[in-house]
Design a protein around this motif. Sequence first.
Motif, PDB file in Angstrom:
ATOM      1  N   ASP A   5       0.735  -1.197  -0.112  1.00  0.00           N
ATOM      2  CA  ASP A   5       0.039   0.073  -0.012  1.00  0.00           C
ATOM      3  C   ASP A   5       0.836   1.381   0.044  1.00  0.00           C
ATOM      4  N   TYR A   6       0.913   1.838  -1.083  1.00  0.00           N
ATOM      5  CA  TYR A   6       1.902   3.128  -1.195  1.00  0.00           C
ATOM      6  C   TYR A   6       1.603   4.339  -0.865  1.00  0.00           C
ATOM      7  N   GLY A   7      -0.162   4.399  -0.538  1.00  0.00           N
ATOM      8  CA  GLY A   7      -0.587   5.252   0.078  1.00  0.00           C
ATOM      9  C   GLY A   7      -0.152   5.443   1.589  1.00  0.00           C
ATOM     10  N   LEU A   8      -0.420   4.274   2.018  1.00  0.00           N
ATOM     11  CA  LEU A   8      -0.064   4.137   3.427  1.00  0.00           C
ATOM     12  C   LEU A   8       1.476   4.399   3.691  1.00  0.00           C
ATOM     13  N   LEU A   9       2.369   3.977   2.843  1.00  0.00           N
ATOM     14  CA  LEU A   9       3.772   4.168   2.997  1.00  0.00           C
ATOM     15  C   LEU A   9       4.242   5.653   2.832  1.00  0.00           C
ATOM     16  N   ALA A  10       3.482   6.423   1.879  1.00  0.00           N
ATOM     17  CA  ALA A  10       3.719   7.854   1.604  1.00  0.00           C
ATOM     18  C   ALA A  10       3.436   8.511   2.939  1.00  0.00           C
ATOM     19  N   GLY A  11       2.135   8.246   3.510  1.00  0.00           N
ATOM     20  CA  GLY A  11       2.080   8.758   4.801  1.00  0.00           C
ATOM     21  C   GLY A  11       3.110   8.525   6.032  1.00  0.00           C
ATOM     22  N   GLN A  12       3.568   7.423   5.991  1.00  0.00           N
ATOM     23  CA  GLN A  12       4.528   6.948   7.061  1.00  0.00           C
ATOM     24  C   GLN A  12       5.914   7.732   6.858  1.00  0.00           C
ATOM     25  N   LEU A  13       6.035   7.826   5.499  1.00  0.00           N
ATOM     26  CA  LEU A  13       7.357   8.646   4.957  1.00  0.00           C
ATOM     27  C   LEU A  13       7.317   9.972   5.463  1.00  0.00           C
ATOM     28  N   TYR A  14       6.049  10.489   5.263  1.00  0.00           N
ATOM     29  CA  TYR A  14       5.775  12.032   5.770  1.00  0.00           C
ATOM     30  C   TYR A  14       6.101  12.281   7.472  1.00  0.00           C
ATOM     31  N   ALA A  15       5.471  11.103   8.164  1.00  0.00           N
ATOM     32  CA  ALA A  15       5.575  11.176   9.581  1.00  0.00           C
ATOM     33  C   ALA A  15       7.170  10.804   9.847  1.00  0.00           C
ATOM     34  N   TRP A  16       7.915  10.116   8.968  1.00  0.00           N
ATOM     35  CA  TRP A  16       9.249   9.947   9.334  1.00  0.00           C
ATOM     36  C   TRP A  16      10.131  11.148   9.493  1.00  0.00           C
ATOM     37  N   GLN A  17       9.841  12.259   8.644  1.00  0.00           N
ATOM     38  CA  GLN A  17      10.462  13.241   8.733  1.00  0.00           C
ATOM     39  C   GLN A  17      10.385  14.274   9.774  1.00  0.00           C
ATOM     40  N   TRP A  18       9.691  13.868  10.857  1.00  0.00           N
ATOM     41  CA  TRP A  18       9.433  14.622  11.882  1.00  0.00           C
ATOM     42  C   TRP A  18      10.277  14.204  13.104  1.00  0.00           C
ATOM     43  N   PRO A  19      10.542  15.039  14.201  1.00  0.00           N
ATOM     44  CA  PRO A  19      11.548  14.441  15.359  1.00  0.00           C
ATOM     45  C   PRO A  19      11.169  13.114  15.805  1.00  0.00           C
ATOM     46  N   ASP A  20       9.901  12.983  16.115  1.00  0.00           N
ATOM     47  CA  ASP A  20       9.315  11.839  16.849  1.00  0.00           C
ATOM     48  C   ASP A  20       8.933  10.885  15.874  1.00  0.00           C
ATOM     49  N   GLY A  21       9.082  11.123  14.541  1.00  0.00           N
ATOM     50  CA  GLY A  21       8.534  10.214  13.448  1.00  0.00           C
ATOM     51  C   GLY A  21       9.331   8.890  13.182  1.00  0.00           C
ATOM     52  N   PRO A  22      10.532   8.794  13.344  1.00  0.00           N
ATOM     53  CA  PRO A  22      11.044   7.377  13.111  1.00  0.00           C
ATOM     54  C   PRO A  22      10.689   6.364  13.891  1.00  0.00           C
ATOM     55  N   ALA A  23      10.657   6.841  15.275  1.00  0.00           N
ATOM     56  CA  ALA A  23      10.312   5.670  16.340  1.00  0.00           C
ATOM     57  C   ALA A  23       8.886   5.297  15.984  1.00  0.00           C
ATOM     58  N   ALA A  24       7.939   6.305  15.668  1.00  0.00           N
ATOM     59  CA  ALA A  24       6.523   5.988  15.612  1.00  0.00           C
ATOM     60  C   ALA A  24       6.258   4.947  14.356  1.00  0.00           C
ATOM     61  N   VAL A  25       6.939   5.298  13.459  1.00  0.00           N
ATOM     62  CA  VAL A  25       7.028   4.558  12.020  1.00  0.00           C
ATOM     63  C   VAL A  25       7.542   3.218  12.251  1.00  0.00           C
ATOM     64  N   ARG A  26       8.744   3.054  12.956  1.00  0.00           N
ATOM     65  CA  ARG A  26       9.222   1.755  13.272  1.00  0.00           C
ATOM     66  C   ARG A  26       8.100   0.804  14.206  1.00  0.00           C
ATOM     67  N   ARG A  27       7.493   1.477  15.120  1.00  0.00           N
ATOM     68  CA  ARG A  27       6.545   0.695  15.622  1.00  0.00           C
ATOM     69  C   ARG A  27       5.409   0.199  14.888  1.00  0.00           C
ATOM     70  N   GLU A  28       5.008   0.988  13.767  1.00  0.00           N
ATOM     71  CA  GLU A  28       3.893   0.654  12.951  1.00  0.00           C
ATOM     72  C   GLU A  28       4.481  -0.285  12.123  1.00  0.00           C
ATOM     73  N   TRP A  29       5.827  -0.282  11.728  1.00  0.00           N
ATOM     74  CA  TRP A  29       6.284  -1.556  10.910  1.00  0.00           C
ATOM     75  C   TRP A  29       6.259  -2.862  11.610  1.00  0.00           C
ATOM     76  N   GLY A  30       6.692  -2.493  13.015  1.00  0.00           N
ATOM     77  CA  GLY A  30       6.758  -3.794  13.908  1.00  0.00           C
ATOM     78  C   GLY A  30       5.482  -4.541  14.201  1.00  0.00           C
ATOM     79  N   ARG A  31       4.409  -3.678  14.344  1.00  0.00           N
ATOM     80  CA  ARG A  31       2.989  -4.276  14.439  1.00  0.00           C
ATOM     81  C   ARG A  31       2.663  -4.777  13.056  1.00  0.00           C
ATOM     82  N   SER A  32       2.983  -4.293  12.021  1.00  0.00           N
ATOM     83  CA  SER A  32       2.816  -4.940  10.740  1.00  0.00           C
ATOM     84  C   SER A  32       3.185  -6.255  10.579  1.00  0.00           C
ATOM     85  N   PHE A  33       4.506  -6.238  10.770  1.00  0.00           N
ATOM     86  CA  PHE A  33       5.432  -7.484  10.680  1.00  0.00           C
ATOM     87  C   PHE A  33       4.767  -8.810  11.385  1.00  0.00           C
TER      88      PHE A  33
END
Length: 229
Positions: free
Chosen positions: A172-200
């Motif tokens: 889902d590249y829409g979902l990924l685009a939203g995560q890439l947007y979130a990634w660029q904020w200071p707390d974003g990488p940790a939040a996106v990593r958690r999402e990927w972990g739950r997804s996995f």
Amino acid sequence: MTTTPTTAPTSIRGRVARLAHELIVPRQDGCLRDSAVDVAALARLRRGAGRDAAALPDLWGLIDTSPLHSTADGRRQLSERELVRAENALHTALTLWALHQQSRGSRMHRLHSYQRPGGLGAAIRRLMPVGEIDDAVRKRLVRAGTAPDLTALAQRLRDIVTLLRGADIPLDYGLLAGQLYAWQWPDGPAAVRREWGRSFHARLKSDSDSDSRDAGSNPPAAKDDKDAS
């Protein structure tokens, strides 16, 4: 006193996700119809996979970010910082999709659903034998999660997308685009990593539904689904 936000504004993340979907679907459908225009656009887009958006002005005309400037329906005007991060996320997501879609006869962008998780973690899990963990593959997700910046992340995602493409596993590249947007904020990488972990670790449901229904013309809701796979 003005404070600097540390997390991505939810509504903007949703707009980025929705716009990525709306930009990809007609291109994807055109490529599957063997439209010369869309096939040529795909070839141009995939040259940008894993590269900084600013280095490829040739692609600017292929990724229409004008909806991000819209103030219709009461939307506020985005700040320069928000616009840059949104544009970077769209560039990264669309160019990775183009690499993924190359020479594929089915839709490599497919909307996430509970029955058919479409997030990055779930896609990587599908690369592994049922009931087993392939540590070499898992480490690719871990490596992406520890990227120091968006350009490095795009490069590491390119390697993952190449594997997914070879196995005909959509994302889902829409979902990924939203995560890439979130990634660029200071707390974003940790939040996106958690999402990927739950997804996995999400349980994969039946794959009996058709790709055409999941990646059709109906766009996702413009919201931030933090539990999306």
